[in-house]
Enzyme design. Structure first.
Site, PDB file in Angstrom:
ATOM      1  N   ASP A 188       0.723  -1.204   0.009  1.00  0.00           N
ATOM      2  CA  ASP A 188       0.102   0.053  -0.053  1.00  0.00           C
ATOM      3  C   ASP A 188       0.923   1.637  -0.180  1.00  0.00           C
ATOM      4  OD1 ASP A 188      -2.013  -1.932  -0.025  1.00  0.00           O
ATOM      5  OD2 ASP A 188      -2.708  -1.251   2.195  1.00  0.00           O
ATOM      6  N   ASP A 230      -4.523  -0.922  -1.820  1.00  0.00           N
ATOM      7  CA  ASP A 230      -5.837  -0.507  -1.044  1.00  0.00           C
ATOM      8  C   ASP A 230      -6.762  -0.055  -2.170  1.00  0.00           C
ATOM      9  OD1 ASP A 230      -6.824  -1.324   1.555  1.00  0.00           O
ATOM     10  OD2 ASP A 230      -7.100   0.836   1.958  1.00  0.00           O
ATOM     11  N   LYS A 251      -7.047  -5.100  -2.883  1.00  0.00           N
ATOM     12  CA  LYS A 251      -7.825  -5.543  -1.865  1.00  0.00           C
ATOM     13  C   LYS A 251      -8.685  -4.479  -1.002  1.00  0.00           C
ATOM     14  CE  LYS A 251      -3.915  -4.441   1.248  1.00  0.00           C
ATOM     15  NZ  LYS A 251      -4.397  -3.435   1.955  1.00  0.00           N
ATOM     16  N   CYS A 253      -2.073  -3.028   7.651  1.00  0.00           N
ATOM     17  CA  CYS A 253      -1.758  -3.994   6.418  1.00  0.00           C
ATOM     18  C   CYS A 253      -0.489  -4.726   6.355  1.00  0.00           C
ATOM     19  CB  CYS A 253      -1.981  -2.921   5.293  1.00  0.00           C
ATOM     20  SG  CYS A 253      -3.922  -2.409   4.897  1.00  0.00           S
TER      21      CYS A 253
HETATM   22  C1  VGL Z   1      -4.635   0.396   5.721  1.00  0.00           C
HETATM   23  C2  VGL Z   1      -6.266   1.291   7.056  1.00  0.00           C
HETATM   24  C3  VGL Z   1      -7.053   1.020   6.099  1.00  0.00           C
HETATM   25  C4  VGL Z   1      -3.565   0.194   5.345  1.00  0.00           C
HETATM   26  C5  VGL Z   1      -5.641   0.368   4.771  1.00  0.00           C
HETATM   27  O1  VGL Z   1      -2.784   0.082   4.458  1.00  0.00           O
HETATM   28  O2  VGL Z   1      -2.495  -0.238   6.531  1.00  0.00           O
HETATM   29  N1  VGL Z   1      -5.035   0.977   6.835  1.00  0.00           N
HETATM   30  N2  VGL Z   1      -6.956   0.732   4.869  1.00  0.00           N
HETATM   31 ZN    ZN Z   2      -8.386   0.723   3.447  1.00  0.00          ZN
END
Ligand code: VGL
Ligand code: ZN
Length: 201
Positions: A10, A48, A108, A153
Site C-alpha cells: 500500500d 488498497d 484489496k 496492512c
Molecule cells: C490500511 C487502514 C485502512 C493500511 C488500509 O494500508 O494499513 N489501513 N486501509
Molecule cells: Zn483501506
C-alpha cells in the site's frame, strides 16, 4: 534469491503525508523501498482499492467518526476516513515509487461489505486473496514485507504469511505506522511472537 519475494504494501498517495489517511513519514520510505525493489528478483505489490461508500469508511456509518470501532458481521472494524477510492489519485502509488518491475499487484478492500488489511485474507480471515496459492505455484517460500502501515496492512500481512507457512521477514526501516493507541508496539510484539523476523536495514 529465486525462491524469495518482496511484498510492498500500500505505498499509495492516500497513506502518505497530505493524503486522506496520511501516515507520518510515509513518504520517507519511498527511496528505501526503491532500493529493495532493485535488490529483489521478484516483487509483488498490494494496493488498497475501495469502492466509494465502502463499509470501512466512517462516512458510511451515520453518527460515527473516523478511528471509532463498529461491529461488522465478521467482528470489530476500525472506521477510517474515505481513502484509496478506486480510480482516484489517492489510490495511485506514490509518484516517486519505482515499481515497473512488479510481477503482481494484489488489490484489496474491493468488496463493499468487508475490509481487507492483509495481502492474504480479507478481514473475515476466511476469504483468500489468492496470494498464498500464487507464491506456492511459483516456488516462493520466503517473503520480505515493507510499506504502509506497519500496524495494519503490513502487520496483518506478515502474521498471515507466517500462518500460511512462509518464512517471513519485515523491514521495519521501510515501514511507517498509523499508531492508534499504541498499535505499532502491540503489532510489533505480536509479529515477533508469531515468528516474523524483524529487520531494521
Ligand atoms: C490500511 C487502514 C485502512 C493500511 C488500509 O494500508 O494499513 N489501513 N486501509
Ligand atoms: Zn483501506
Amino acid at each position: 534469491m529465486a525462491s524469495e519475494a518482496l511484498i510492498v504494501v500500500d505505498l499509495q498517495n492516500d497513506f502518505c503525508p497530505g493524503g486522506a489517511l496520511g501516515v507520518a513519514g510515509g513518504d520517507e520510505i519511498v527511496p528505501i523501498i526503491n532500493r529493495l525493489v532493485h535488490d529483489f528478483e521478484h516483487v509483488i505489490l498490494t494496493q488498497d482499492w475501495h469502492p466509494a461508500h465502502h463499509s470501512s469508511f466512517a462516512s458510511s456509518h451515520p453518527g460515527k467518526n473516523p478511528f471509532e470501532t463498529v461491529q461488522m458481521a465478521y467482528g470489530p472494524q476500525t472506521l477510517w476516513p474515505d481513502h484509496c477510492v478506486q480510480g482516484t489519485r489517492g489510490a495511485e502509488f506514490h509518484p516517486g515509487f519505482v515499481h515497473d518491475k512488479a510481477e503482481l499487484i494484489i488489490r484489496k478492500g474491493f468488496r463493499p461489505a468487508i475490509d481487507s488489511y492483509s495481502a492474504f485474507f480479507e478481514n473475515d480471515h476466511k476469504t483468500q486473496t489468492g496470494l498464498a496459492g500464487y507464491l506456492r505455484e511459483r516456488g516462493i517460500r520466503t517473503v520480505t514485507i515493507a510499506g504502509l502501515a506497519t500496524d495494519y496492512c503490513v502487520a496483518y500481512s506478515a502474521l498471515d504469511s507466517v500462518g500460511r507457512g512462509f518464512t517471513t521477514n519485515i523491514r521495519l526501516d521501510a515501514c511507517r505506522g498509523i499508531d492508534l493507541g499504541g498499535s505499532v508496539a502491540t503489532m510489533v510484539s505480536e509479529m515477533k511472537a508469531a515468528g516474523v523476523k524483524l529487520l531494521d536495514g
